[in-house]
Design an enzyme around this catalytic site. Sequence first.
Site: not given
Length: 442
Positions: A14, A16-17, A41, A77, A153, A206
């Site tokens: 997996w 993501n960001d 996730w 992040s 973030d 975010e």
Amino acid sequence: MKKDRIHLKAPGNWINDPNGFIYYKGLYHLFYQYFPYAPKWGTMHWGHAVSPDLVNWEHCGVALFPTRYEDQNGCFSGSAVEHDGKMYLYYTGVHYDVVNPENIHKNPNDRYESTQLMICSEDGFSFDNFNGKRVIIPPFSDREQADRTHTRDPKVWRGKDAWYMVLGSRTKDDRGQLLFYRSMDLIEWKPVSRVTKETTLGWMWECPDLFRTEGGDVLMLSPMGVVNDGKREANHAVCLPIEFDEHSCSVQFSENFQFVDYGLDLYAPQSTVDKDGRRVMVGWMRMPEAVEGRWRGMFCIPRVVERKGEHIYFRVHPNVEKAYQKQIASPTEAGKAGYRLSLDLEEGEMIDIGGYKIWRKGKRIITDRTAVFAAHDSWRMQAETPEIREGDHLDIYVDQNLIEIYVNNGEYVLSSVVYGLSTEIKGKPSGEWCLYAAESNK
């Protein structure tokens, strides 16, 4: 290590960001949220990939992983900057209030403590996860200021006379807000301002990214709850033209916003400056299912961001454009990097790319992926742009699992995750159209 061309994809499991996007010592470094144990996730690590040109990518394994109390349940992040030849990474560490006894990788009640941390590297590849992490902003305890859970973030950049950081957060009455900090040494950070928007734009902001372009200041955000009709994904990436005052860290917002990508699969974009001074962005393409049960998540083509007046353009990076030079007669001649289809699409015309339909109606580009996408309640089958004003031209980049449509060289972009595309192209636009393959890496 695994290599990708054009589209950076999960090396397995997996992602993501995108995180820590930076041009550093002759290479583009792109870190990313990564769960290395399954294609879903879980406890976030930072994966790491590098590229000499934003076209050819090589995965470098795990850069950050949980080691401290503050990041025990994930390294969320953040961003990267260079100073005195060193790379500084800033990220959010999370610690769950309650650990799920059945699955330590899953938060049982969405309650946790968020801490902002920093780690430094001499070369951009070696990170001391056990002794090199430093807390720079502790969790918030005063709800009047910010949320202890939903503040995260950090995006850091160099200003005229200091370093600046912006964090995404939410107010006590559940509105998105930005927290600005200033530092002289990248270690000690002092709060400067808190900023929100009078017109509600989601309940939490975010992945904030604020930067200056030749045409003016731009703010990219991923507001949670920006689409709130209960029928589809609520969290989407947006961008706004703004006016930013560095001394006071105040923001004058535009009344309107654009979606970064009108396919509404793209989320959490992050930008940097390329070696030639362009502002370039990448974003995570959300995927509802793993490909062949092995990997899930990929990034869009790197896009140059430009502001003209009140409109923000996202154009294909020139290095990617140059990679597609070999004209081909059929998609079957394209390699693993896919192909580019260039054409003019006039009012009422339609083209079908391997089961993915694109047509123009009422000055809008509309798409339908029903035939190449499994049914999911919160996922859109159709998508459309706002009314286009600058012409009829489309450049369509086709990957086996992603189609990106650039309208009039970035006036709008509409991208869609797909599964099971065929190699057949149907439809007869009135003008000529051309296919180009990405030439093999030499």
